[in-house]
Design an enzyme around this catalytic site. Structure first.
Site, mmCIF file in Angstrom:
data_model
loop_
_atom_site.group_PDB
_atom_site.id
_atom_site.type_symbol
_atom_site.label_atom_id
_atom_site.label_comp_id
_atom_site.label_asym_id
_atom_site.label_seq_id
_atom_site.Cartn_x
_atom_site.Cartn_y
_atom_site.Cartn_z
ATOM 1 C CB ILE A 1 -0.975 0.027 1.190
ATOM 2 C CG1 ILE A 1 -0.225 -0.032 2.525
ATOM 3 C CG2 ILE A 1 -1.995 -1.096 1.075
ATOM 4 C CD1 ILE A 1 -1.124 0.173 3.730
ATOM 5 C CB ALA B 1 3.455 10.995 16.588
ATOM 6 C CE1 TYR C 1 1.701 1.716 15.559
ATOM 7 C CE2 TYR C 1 1.398 1.905 17.929
ATOM 8 C CZ TYR C 1 0.989 1.407 16.705
ATOM 9 O OH TYR C 1 -0.137 0.620 16.635
#
Length: 261
Positions: free
Chosen positions: A72, A164, A162
């Site tokens: 992705i 954040a 992480y």
């Protein structure tokens, strides 16, 4: 029961069955449980992840799940995922932005090589996926479900990057909810706490380090236990259900009380 109630119930049943759902990070943990939960409810699920083998395990015994190995964070990744879902099933009703990576460490230890993939997976990819999915979601009156984290709502020294990214995802949830409401698209988030997933292994923690993390998590979870992926999947499917049609902009904590303790 009056005629209107009967009509509403019939509409909800017809909307629930035959829906198309995209779940990213569906190879393990919460993503796997979520894909299976939607499939058990009659949805067509496109289970997205980077590794084919775990996706095949997710789909095994669940004919409603179609594995899709895709990155992705690749330039064409979001468009490819959405196109695959729409071409296979003719519509898209729910996008679950679950894929994420975790990198820890205090300030002073971070490098661009660590930060860039974290932002690309946890924040940029959900934005581009939502953007790619928007036309189809607008047509179906669909739902975006962002998977945050309970620690995104409080300080977490040593793992602030992480947290954040997940706090930013919650802000996007609230902002998109207002922005997309006139277009008939709902946006919600689920914030799991300590859940039994392979996240520690994916971080490269030793068994001893994983045990230390679990001890800390248990000490800070009022219900006194680790959650199960299926419990988070239940919350995701409920918020995405037609019966939740008046819920948007909400961030639901599924954390055993960790955030409020």
């Amino acid at each position: 029961m009056d005629d209107n109630s009967t009509d509403d119930s019939t509409a909800r049943r017809s909307t629930r069955h035959g829906r198309t759902v995209v779940v990213t990070g569906a190879g393990t943990g919460i993503g796997r449980a979520t894909a299976r939960a939607f499939a058990a409810g009659g949805a067509h699920v496109v289970a997205v992840g980077r590794r084919p083998a775990p996706l095949e395990e997710t789909a095994a015994g669940h004919p409603g799940i179609t594995p899709l190995a895709a990155d992705i964070t690749a330039g064409d990744g979001p468009e490819r995922v959405v196109r695959a879902a729409v071409e296979a099933h003719g519509r898209l009703d729910v996008l679950v932005n679950n894929a994420a990576i975790v990198r820890g460490g205090p300030l002073g230890t971070h490098t661009p090589e660590e930060i860039e993939p974290l932002l690309a997976t946890n924040l940029v990819a959900p934005v581009l996926l939502a953007q790619a999915a928007l036309p189809a979601l607008e047509t179906s009156g669909g739902v975006i479900v962002n998977i945050s984290t309970a620690v995104g709502q409080r300080g977490w020294p040593g793992n602030a990057l992480y947290a954040a990214t997940k706090a930013a995802l919650e802000l996007l949830t609230r902002s998109w909810a207002v922005e997309l409401a006139p277009r008939g698209v709902r946006v919600v988030a689920v914030a799991p706490g300590a859940v039994d997933t392979p996240i520690g292994e994916h971080r490269g923690l030793t068994p001893e380090q994983q045990a230390e993390v679990r001890e800390w998590q248990l000490a800070h979870t009022p219900l006194g236990r680790i959650g199960r992926p299926e419990e988070v999947a239940w919350a995701i499917t409920r918020l995405a259900a037609p019966e939740a049609s008046f819920v948007t902009g909400a961030v639901l904590s599924v954390d055993g009380g960790a955030v409020v303790a």
